[in-house]
Design a protein around this motif. Structure first.
Motif, short mmCIF file in Angstrom:
data_model
loop_
_atom_site.label_atom_id
_atom_site.label_comp_id
_atom_site.label_asym_id
_atom_site.label_seq_id
_atom_site.Cartn_x
_atom_site.Cartn_y
_atom_site.Cartn_z
N LEU A 84 0.73 -1.24 0.23
CA LEU A 84 0.16 0.21 0.05
C LEU A 84 0.75 1.38 -0.03
O LEU A 84 0.60 2.29 -0.54
CB LEU A 84 -1.19 -0.02 1.23
N SER A 85 2.05 1.37 0.77
CA SER A 85 2.86 2.38 0.72
C SER A 85 3.50 2.37 -0.69
O SER A 85 3.47 3.81 -0.99
CB SER A 85 3.93 2.25 1.97
N GLY A 86 3.86 1.62 -1.31
CA GLY A 86 4.40 1.59 -2.48
C GLY A 86 3.47 2.17 -3.71
O GLY A 86 3.51 3.25 -4.51
N LEU A 87 2.28 1.56 -3.37
CA LEU A 87 1.19 1.98 -4.36
C LEU A 87 0.66 3.49 -4.16
O LEU A 87 0.31 4.20 -5.22
CB LEU A 87 -0.20 1.22 -4.27
N SER A 88 0.92 4.08 -3.04
CA SER A 88 0.50 5.35 -2.70
C SER A 88 1.42 6.45 -3.32
O SER A 88 1.00 7.50 -3.49
CB SER A 88 0.31 5.46 -1.07
N GLU A 89 2.74 5.99 -3.70
CA GLU A 89 3.44 6.94 -4.44
C GLU A 89 2.97 6.95 -6.08
O GLU A 89 3.61 7.79 -6.96
CB GLU A 89 4.94 6.34 -4.09
N LEU A 90 2.15 6.08 -6.25
CA LEU A 90 1.71 6.25 -7.86
C LEU A 90 0.51 7.08 -8.01
O LEU A 90 -0.37 7.02 -7.03
CB LEU A 90 1.56 4.48 -8.21
N SER A 91 0.21 7.61 -9.08
CA SER A 91 -1.06 8.23 -9.36
C SER A 91 -2.20 7.25 -9.70
O SER A 91 -1.97 6.42 -10.38
CB SER A 91 -0.77 9.42 -10.16
N GLY A 92 -3.37 7.85 -9.25
CA GLY A 92 -4.37 7.00 -9.93
C GLY A 92 -4.85 5.58 -9.45
O GLY A 92 -5.31 4.85 -10.23
N ILE A 93 -4.27 5.20 -8.24
CA ILE A 93 -4.50 4.00 -7.66
C ILE A 93 -5.71 4.02 -6.77
O ILE A 93 -5.85 4.81 -5.80
CB ILE A 93 -3.36 3.65 -6.85
N THR A 94 -6.60 3.09 -6.86
CA THR A 94 -7.77 2.77 -5.68
C THR A 94 -7.60 1.61 -5.30
O THR A 94 -7.72 0.60 -5.78
CB THR A 94 -9.30 3.22 -6.25
N VAL A 95 -7.46 1.47 -3.70
CA VAL A 95 -7.23 0.21 -3.21
C VAL A 95 -8.99 -0.27 -2.94
O VAL A 95 -9.58 0.39 -2.20
CB VAL A 95 -6.66 0.51 -1.90
N ASN A 96 -9.35 -1.26 -3.20
CA ASN A 96 -10.78 -1.92 -3.39
C ASN A 96 -10.77 -2.90 -1.84
O ASN A 96 -11.91 -3.00 -1.60
CB ASN A 96 -11.05 -2.64 -4.46
N SER A 97 -9.64 -3.20 -1.47
CA SER A 97 -9.88 -4.23 -0.07
C SER A 97 -9.65 -3.20 1.15
O SER A 97 -8.47 -2.39 1.14
CB SER A 97 -8.69 -5.07 -0.37
N GLY A 98 -10.63 -3.23 1.62
CA GLY A 98 -10.39 -2.29 2.96
C GLY A 98 -9.81 -2.93 4.18
O GLY A 98 -9.43 -4.26 4.03
N ASP A 99 -10.07 -2.41 5.43
CA ASP A 99 -9.57 -2.85 6.63
C ASP A 99 -10.18 -4.14 7.04
O ASP A 99 -9.78 -5.04 8.02
CB ASP A 99 -9.36 -2.13 7.55
#
Ligand code: PMP
Length: 363
Positions: free
Chosen positions: A260-275
């Motif tokens: 998630l930390s790696g993906l947060s540095e990319l633009s236009g990513i939506t994480v569909n799996s929540g807590d």
């Protein structure tokens, strides 16, 4: 090779492979044979049963060809044997086709089906119990969803259902949850190939006092509940895989955070799996790059993931929609599913691969 598709299937572990080969060489007898070789095979099966029951509770184990058969046996049995309880079946809108399609068949036969979607029911376990009436014969709910990792507390669900109607049968598809989350149910389905055993073997846990009816008729093996010579080699492999399983929540949580930390540095990513999801499955969407394009772009780097929305022949399952994920995000969804051997380096390589895919393909 970086394999991040363990929710589709896992690599068989060495212990399972060794147990299978060893059983083929040493205990290949037919478990129904009266001689020593038969008894040896029977012992292999009895030991595997004990190992599975130590994880699932008091009751019995039916060995099957996989969770598809376990789910079919559980649901069709419950409908046949417990029909007297009533006509209503309560389930979710996110079940695997091996549950959903059996339930649709039962609907055609006249059962009343209530399907609840997580997007409408933040507390799904409570909602399932609320949807029951005194004529509900069955509640069927998966422990962990295969597309997003979404988890329902099935131990709590079991308590809620039994409190409302002790006669209602609870079936849990625990294919993605077995060895990962706490389980309870009258009938619980598991699959070997999702836990580092091999394909072609699964089991149905049957709680003490619950009855099932056979799908297959023949020589009367497995107490007449599943005819056919028991695949003792595969059963030995399943037991070995259960014993060798070493995935931990801590390991998966650390990998998930890194991803998630790696993906947060990319633009236009939506994480569909929540807590509310298991940490070993992460579903996310990459804006402007369709799932298949990203999947094959990663494949060029020998990184293997799934498209995030399980589709068969181009038709999406509708499961992501039941989570409230819009079609546009579903079209670009990627599912990453990890195993105990997944490393930080695997995750870093994946994030680099996604970055490269975005630079090359984003429209
Ligand atoms: N249920 C779930 C949640 C699954 O993920 C799968 C496999 N994708 C199955 C059932 C079917 O299992 P099997 O392949 O053993 O038939």
């Amino acid at each position: 090779m970086i394999y991040l598709d363990s929710a589709a299937t896992t690599k068989p572990c060495k212990q399972a492979a060794d147990a299978i080969l060893n059983t083929m060489e040493e205990s290949f007898g037919n478990a129904s044979s009266l001689h020593k070789m038969g008894i040896r095979s029977e012992k292999v099966i009895a030991s595997a049963k004990r190992t599975l029951l130590s994880k699932l509770g008091e009751g019995d184990i039916l060995f099957t060809s996989g969770a598809t058969e376990s789910n079919n046996t559980a649901l069709r049995s419950a409908a046949e044997i417990y029909r007297r309880t009533g006509n209503r079946i309560v389930t979710t809108a996110i079940e695997h086709p091996s549950v959903a399609n059996v339930i649709s068949k039962l609907e055609e036969q006249g059962f009343e089906i209530i399907r609840l979607a997580p997007k409408d029911h933040p507390d799904l376990a409570q909602a399932l119990a609320d949807a029951m009436d005194e004529k509900t014969l069955l509640v069927s709910c998966m422990a962990v969803n295969n597309e997003t990792g979404f988890t329902t507390d099935v131990k709590r669900l079991y308590r809620l259902v039994k409190k409302k109607n002790p006669k209602t049968i609870v079936h849990i598809d625990a294919v993605q949850g077995f060895l990962k989350v706490p389980l309870d149910g009258d009938l619980v389905s598991i699959s070997g190939h999702k836990i580092h055993a091999c394909k072609g073997i699964g089991a149905l846990y049957i709680k003490k006092g619950i009855r099932v009816a056979p799908l297959l008729f023949g020589g009367g093996q497995q107490k007449n509940l599943r005819s056919g010579t028991e695949p003792v080699e595969l059963i030995a492999g399943l037991e070995a895989a259960v014993k060798a399983y070493h995935g931990t929540t801590e390991h998966f949580t650390a990998l998930r955070s890194r991803l998630l930390s790696g993906l947060s540095e990319l633009s236009g990513i939506t994480v569909n799996s929540g807590d509310d999801c298991v940490p070993n499955i992460v579903n996310f969407s990459v804006d402007g790059v369709r799932s298949e394009i990203m999947l094959h772009s990663l494949e060029e780097r020998e990184i293997y993931v799934s498209s995030g929305s399980a589709c068969s022949r181009g038709k999406t399952s509708g499961v992501l929609a039941a989570f409230g994920i819009p079609d546009k995000l579903a079209d670009s969804a990627i599912r990453v599913s990890m195993c105990a051997d997944t490393t930080n380096e695997d995750i870093d390589a994946l994030v680099s691969g996604i970055r490269a895919g975005i630079e090359r393909f984003r429209r």
